[in-house]
Design a protein around this motif. Structure first.
Motif, mmCIF file in Angstrom:
data_model
loop_
_atom_site.group_PDB
_atom_site.id
_atom_site.type_symbol
_atom_site.label_atom_id
_atom_site.label_comp_id
_atom_site.label_asym_id
_atom_site.label_seq_id
_atom_site.Cartn_x
_atom_site.Cartn_y
_atom_site.Cartn_z
ATOM 1 N N ARG A 1 0.643 -1.107 0.097
ATOM 2 C CA ARG A 1 0.137 0.010 -0.079
ATOM 3 C C ARG A 1 0.860 1.174 0.103
ATOM 4 O O ARG A 1 0.373 2.503 -0.245
ATOM 5 C CB ARG A 1 -1.000 -0.030 1.224
ATOM 6 N N TYR A 2 2.006 1.143 0.500
ATOM 7 C CA TYR A 2 3.057 2.296 0.463
ATOM 8 C C TYR A 2 3.689 2.404 -0.482
ATOM 9 O O TYR A 2 4.228 3.819 -0.872
ATOM 10 C CB TYR A 2 3.703 2.197 1.903
ATOM 11 N N ALA A 3 4.086 1.381 -1.232
ATOM 12 C CA ALA A 3 4.837 1.619 -2.594
ATOM 13 C C ALA A 3 4.079 2.199 -3.263
ATOM 14 O O ALA A 3 4.399 3.215 -4.127
ATOM 15 C CB ALA A 3 5.297 0.246 -2.957
ATOM 16 N N GLY A 4 2.749 1.504 -3.669
ATOM 17 C CA GLY A 4 1.569 2.048 -4.462
ATOM 18 C C GLY A 4 1.930 2.267 -5.652
ATOM 19 O O GLY A 4 1.621 3.220 -6.570
ATOM 20 N N ARG A 5 3.018 1.626 -6.365
ATOM 21 C CA ARG A 5 3.364 1.471 -7.771
ATOM 22 C C ARG A 5 3.082 0.133 -8.437
ATOM 23 O O ARG A 5 3.528 -0.710 -7.885
ATOM 24 C CB ARG A 5 4.430 2.144 -7.910
ATOM 25 N N CYS A 6 2.762 0.202 -9.827
ATOM 26 C CA CYS A 6 2.721 -0.913 -10.679
ATOM 27 C C CYS A 6 4.035 -1.476 -11.050
ATOM 28 O O CYS A 6 4.780 -0.706 -11.321
ATOM 29 C CB CYS A 6 1.833 -0.769 -12.032
ATOM 30 N N GLU B 1 2.840 2.717 -12.904
ATOM 31 C CA GLU B 1 1.847 3.589 -12.590
ATOM 32 C C GLU B 1 1.350 3.711 -11.168
ATOM 33 O O GLU B 1 1.283 2.448 -10.475
ATOM 34 C CB GLU B 1 0.593 3.044 -13.537
ATOM 35 N N PRO B 2 0.991 4.815 -10.525
ATOM 36 C CA PRO B 2 0.391 4.680 -9.305
ATOM 37 C C PRO B 2 -0.608 4.083 -8.937
ATOM 38 O O PRO B 2 -1.607 4.020 -9.872
ATOM 39 C CB PRO B 2 0.220 6.256 -8.941
#
Ligand SMILES: [Zn+2]
Length: 81
Positions: free
Chosen positions: A62-67, A72-73
């Motif tokens: 959840r904190y990295a939040g990137r594909c 992509e966020p």
């Protein structure tokens, strides 16, 4: 020192030992409960998500939040900004 020696007012050594035993038992119980909650928290940090941009699907922090595929966020991180 006898077991019925008065230590704190009306409490004897035996009472204190029993109280200490109860407190220790409670602490063990609390730490066990915390461990259970910790397990749940770990899964809270991770979310299974599908990328709207490239269609990649998997677990993302959840904190990295990137594909990981197209950067992509994603997820909650995206919602915060
Ligand atoms: Zn993607």
């Amino acid at each position: 020192m006898e077991m019925d020696t008065i230590v704190f007012g009306n409490y004897s050594v035996q009472d204190v030992l029993i109280a200490a035993g109860v407190i220790i038992a409670l602490l063990i119980l609390i730490s066990a409960v915390r461990k259970l909650f910790k397990k749940e928290k770990v899964s809270e940090h991770i979310q299974v998500i599908r990328c709207k941009n490239c269609g990649w699907r998997g677990q993302v922090s959840r904190y990295a939040g990137r594909c990981p595929k197209c950067n992509e966020p994603l997820g909650d991180q995206l919602a915060k900004h």
